[in-house]
Design an enzyme around this catalytic site. Structure first.
Site, PDB file in Angstrom:
ATOM      1  N   LYS A  18     -12.506  14.762 -10.735  1.00  0.00           N
ATOM      2  CA  LYS A  18     -11.633  13.520 -10.901  1.00  0.00           C
ATOM      3  C   LYS A  18     -11.649  12.985 -10.050  1.00  0.00           C
ATOM      4  O   LYS A  18     -11.306  11.467 -10.492  1.00  0.00           O
ATOM      5  CB  LYS A  18      -9.444  14.326 -10.332  1.00  0.00           C
ATOM      6  N   ARG A  21       0.593  17.895 -10.036  1.00  0.00           N
ATOM      7  CA  ARG A  21       0.139  19.439  -9.512  1.00  0.00           C
ATOM      8  C   ARG A  21       1.452  19.928  -9.800  1.00  0.00           C
ATOM      9  O   ARG A  21       0.806  21.933  -9.259  1.00  0.00           O
ATOM     10  CB  ARG A  21      -0.614  19.419  -8.232  1.00  0.00           C
ATOM     11  N   ARG A  59     -20.696  18.222  -1.823  1.00  0.00           N
ATOM     12  CA  ARG A  59     -19.831  16.979  -1.588  1.00  0.00           C
ATOM     13  C   ARG A  59     -20.108  16.289  -0.476  1.00  0.00           C
ATOM     14  O   ARG A  59     -19.912  17.242   0.949  1.00  0.00           O
ATOM     15  CB  ARG A  59     -18.636  17.280  -1.915  1.00  0.00           C
ATOM     16  N   ARG A  94     -15.631  17.481   3.715  1.00  0.00           N
ATOM     17  CA  ARG A  94     -14.036  17.284   4.064  1.00  0.00           C
ATOM     18  C   ARG A  94     -14.501  18.909   4.230  1.00  0.00           C
ATOM     19  O   ARG A  94     -14.660  19.634   4.149  1.00  0.00           O
ATOM     20  CB  ARG A  94     -14.083  17.368   2.745  1.00  0.00           C
ATOM     21  N   ARG A 117      -7.391  26.819  -2.491  1.00  0.00           N
ATOM     22  CA  ARG A 117      -7.111  25.965  -3.362  1.00  0.00           C
ATOM     23  C   ARG A 117      -6.960  25.920  -4.842  1.00  0.00           C
ATOM     24  O   ARG A 117      -6.489  25.306  -5.484  1.00  0.00           O
ATOM     25  CB  ARG A 117      -8.026  24.558  -3.243  1.00  0.00           C
TER      26      ARG A 117
HETATM   27  P1  AP5 Z   1     -15.368  14.892  -7.014  1.00  0.00           P
HETATM   28  O1  AP5 Z   1     -15.394  14.146  -8.338  1.00  0.00           O
HETATM   29  O2  AP5 Z   1     -15.063  14.551  -5.714  1.00  0.00           O
HETATM   30  O3  AP5 Z   1     -13.610  16.046  -7.465  1.00  0.00           O
HETATM   31  P2  AP5 Z   1     -12.783  16.245  -8.232  1.00  0.00           P
HETATM   32  O4  AP5 Z   1     -12.202  16.602  -8.459  1.00  0.00           O
HETATM   33  O5  AP5 Z   1     -11.757  14.980  -7.395  1.00  0.00           O
HETATM   34  O6  AP5 Z   1     -12.453  17.112  -6.197  1.00  0.00           O
HETATM   35  P3  AP5 Z   1     -10.959  18.064  -5.081  1.00  0.00           P
HETATM   36  O7  AP5 Z   1     -11.652  18.927  -3.931  1.00  0.00           O
HETATM   37  O8  AP5 Z   1     -10.939  16.201  -4.648  1.00  0.00           O
HETATM   38  O9  AP5 Z   1      -9.853  17.853  -5.858  1.00  0.00           O
HETATM   39  P4  AP5 Z   1      -8.972  18.419  -4.897  1.00  0.00           P
HETATM   40  O10 AP5 Z   1      -7.930  18.132  -6.654  1.00  0.00           O
HETATM   41  O11 AP5 Z   1      -9.274  20.035  -4.774  1.00  0.00           O
HETATM   42  O12 AP5 Z   1      -8.309  17.894  -3.561  1.00  0.00           O
HETATM   43  P5  AP5 Z   1      -8.365  16.011  -3.237  1.00  0.00           P
HETATM   44  O13 AP5 Z   1      -7.619  15.360  -2.656  1.00  0.00           O
HETATM   45  O14 AP5 Z   1      -6.969  15.852  -4.646  1.00  0.00           O
HETATM   46  O15 AP5 Z   1     -16.319  15.919  -7.229  1.00  0.00           O
HETATM   47  C1  AP5 Z   1     -16.591  17.052  -6.675  1.00  0.00           C
HETATM   48  C2  AP5 Z   1     -17.791  16.699  -6.194  1.00  0.00           C
HETATM   49  O16 AP5 Z   1     -19.040  17.417  -7.282  1.00  0.00           O
HETATM   50  C3  AP5 Z   1     -18.380  15.533  -5.319  1.00  0.00           C
HETATM   51  O17 AP5 Z   1     -20.312  15.341  -4.946  1.00  0.00           O
HETATM   52  C4  AP5 Z   1     -19.473  14.689  -6.856  1.00  0.00           C
HETATM   53  O18 AP5 Z   1     -20.788  14.201  -6.448  1.00  0.00           O
HETATM   54  C5  AP5 Z   1     -20.054  16.302  -7.485  1.00  0.00           C
HETATM   55  N1  AP5 Z   1     -19.834  15.339  -9.234  1.00  0.00           N
HETATM   56  C6  AP5 Z   1     -18.931  15.257  -9.495  1.00  0.00           C
HETATM   57  N2  AP5 Z   1     -18.606  14.700 -11.238  1.00  0.00           N
HETATM   58  C7  AP5 Z   1     -20.118  15.538 -11.706  1.00  0.00           C
HETATM   59  C8  AP5 Z   1     -21.392  16.139 -12.465  1.00  0.00           C
HETATM   60  N3  AP5 Z   1     -20.489  16.162 -13.531  1.00  0.00           N
HETATM   61  N4  AP5 Z   1     -22.365  16.647 -12.043  1.00  0.00           N
HETATM   62  C9  AP5 Z   1     -23.079  17.110 -10.840  1.00  0.00           C
HETATM   63  N5  AP5 Z   1     -21.523  16.428  -9.658  1.00  0.00           N
HETATM   64  C10 AP5 Z   1     -20.308  16.025  -9.788  1.00  0.00           C
HETATM   65  O19 AP5 Z   1      -6.329  16.959  -3.453  1.00  0.00           O
HETATM   66  C11 AP5 Z   1      -6.855  17.871  -2.059  1.00  0.00           C
HETATM   67  C12 AP5 Z   1      -5.842  18.323  -0.801  1.00  0.00           C
HETATM   68  O20 AP5 Z   1      -4.645  17.098  -1.127  1.00  0.00           O
HETATM   69  C13 AP5 Z   1      -4.521  19.483  -1.598  1.00  0.00           C
HETATM   70  O21 AP5 Z   1      -5.774  20.791  -1.485  1.00  0.00           O
HETATM   71  C14 AP5 Z   1      -3.108  19.132  -1.303  1.00  0.00           C
HETATM   72  O22 AP5 Z   1      -3.413  20.545   0.077  1.00  0.00           O
HETATM   73  C15 AP5 Z   1      -3.440  17.529  -1.319  1.00  0.00           C
HETATM   74  N6  AP5 Z   1      -2.483  17.477  -2.593  1.00  0.00           N
HETATM   75  C16 AP5 Z   1      -3.488  16.337  -3.250  1.00  0.00           C
HETATM   76  N7  AP5 Z   1      -2.584  15.789  -4.161  1.00  0.00           N
HETATM   77  C17 AP5 Z   1      -1.716  16.690  -3.567  1.00  0.00           C
HETATM   78  C18 AP5 Z   1      -0.234  16.394  -4.522  1.00  0.00           C
HETATM   79  N8  AP5 Z   1      -0.005  15.626  -6.105  1.00  0.00           N
HETATM   80  N9  AP5 Z   1       0.776  17.874  -4.308  1.00  0.00           N
HETATM   81  C19 AP5 Z   1       0.565  18.370  -3.580  1.00  0.00           C
HETATM   82  N10 AP5 Z   1      -0.754  18.222  -2.283  1.00  0.00           N
HETATM   83  C20 AP5 Z   1      -1.578  17.316  -2.794  1.00  0.00           C
HETATM   84 MG    MG Z   2     -11.035  14.276  -5.513  1.00  0.00          MG
END
Ligand code: AP5
Ligand code: MG
Length: 226
Positions: A15, A90, A129, A162, A173
């Site tokens: 994402k 979410r 990552r 992270r 998660r």
């Molecule tokens: P990356 O692009 O970082 O993936 P991502 O989908 O953004 O993964 P996240 O871990 O950020 O998602 P998440 O939803 O768990 O975390 P968030 O920060 O939103 O890619 C991952 C890796 O793969 C990278 O190294 C990249 O280079 C590689 N990659 C990408 N695409 C690739 C491909 N095609 N091929 C190969 N490699 C690839 O949330 C974190 C925390 O915040 C949550 O757990 C929660 O506690 C809180 N939170 C955030 N939003 C909310 C909400 N709306 N409501 C409540 N709590 C929330």
């Molecule tokens: Mg992300």
């Protein structure tokens, strides 16, 4: 009226990687709730303090806090051409709340895209990552390494892992995603509002470029239909 696009998908689906490109290519502002929460946490704001324990445990931060944050963000940024949401909504309550936040601005969601990736690949992506501490640029030790080990190509900042990418937290998660966030997909699939062009599943188990191009194709298709 601007365009409002949601990028959904499990942890590690890409994402962050893809929403940065969508925002740049389509001229939209990017609202990543995960990035906003990590910035609040680093800055030690009250929101950051409230969110910390949830994030460490891989649990969701309460809906009212998230909706308040997004409301402020929609005001803060001009977002006149619209926004791409990364990691929000979410829960079904967040999705309903987002509908109200956009409605009071005379806007609505146009497109929901769900990036799908198998679990084994998710674990590989999250364990490799690395994120720049200064500019948040994303890297992967195998799939997209920096030119110099441990240093950001863009700004020279230090690359960090992270804290919530530890295996046990990743498992939690993933469970939270299927319990709380999968129902959001059904919610939008049932949404009969005229503005929503539909929910599109994107095969995320492909190269970053190919995933980007699938998303671009879908967006230009939606734009042509508007
Ligand atoms: P990356 O692009 O970082 O993936 P991502 O989908 O953004 O993964 P996240 O871990 O950020 O998602 P998440 O939803 O768990 O975390 P968030 O920060 O939103 O890619 C991952 C890796 O793969 C990278 O190294 C990249 O280079 C590689 N990659 C990408 N695409 C690739 C491909 N095609 N091929 C190969 N490699 C690839 O949330 C974190 C925390 O915040 C949550 O757990 C929660 O506690 C809180 N939170 C955030 N939003 C909310 C909400 N709306 N409501 C409540 N709590 C929330
Ligand atoms: Mg992300």
């Amino acid at each position: 009226m601007g365009r409002y696009v949601i990028l959904m998908g499990p942890p590690g689906a890409g994402k962050g990687t893809q929403s940065v490109r969508v925002a740049r290519d389509e001229g939209l502002c990017r609202i990543s709730t995960g990035d906003l929460l990590r910035a609040a946490l680093d800055a030690g704001t009250p929101l950051g303090q409230q969110a910390e324990s949830y994030m460490k445990a891989g649990e969701l931060v309460p809906d009212d806090l998230m909706l308040g944050l997004v409301d402020e963000e929609l005001d803060r940024k001009t977002c006149s051409d619209g926004a791409v949401f990364d990691g929000f909504p979410r829960t079904v309550q967040q999705a309903q709340g987002l509908g109200r936040l956009l409605e009071k601005r005379g806007a609505a969601i146009d497109q929901v895209m769900v990036i799908e990736v198998p679990e084994g690949e998710i674990v590989r992506r999250l364990s490799g990552r690395r994120v720049c501490e200064s500019c948040e640029k994303l890297y992967h030790l195998s799939f997209g390494p920096p030119r110099q080990e441990g240093r950001c190509d863009a700004c020279g900042g230090e690359l960090k892992q992270r804290p919530d990418d530890q295996p046990e937290t990743v498992r939690r998660r993933l469970a939270v995603y299927s319990e709380e966030t999968q129902p959001v997909i059904d919610y939008y699939q049932r949404d009969a509002s005229t503005s929503l062009a539909g929910v599109t599943m994107i095969d995320g188990d492909d190269s970053i470029e190919d995933v980007a191009s699938a998303i671009r194709d879908r967006l230009s298709h939606v734009e042509a239909e508007r």
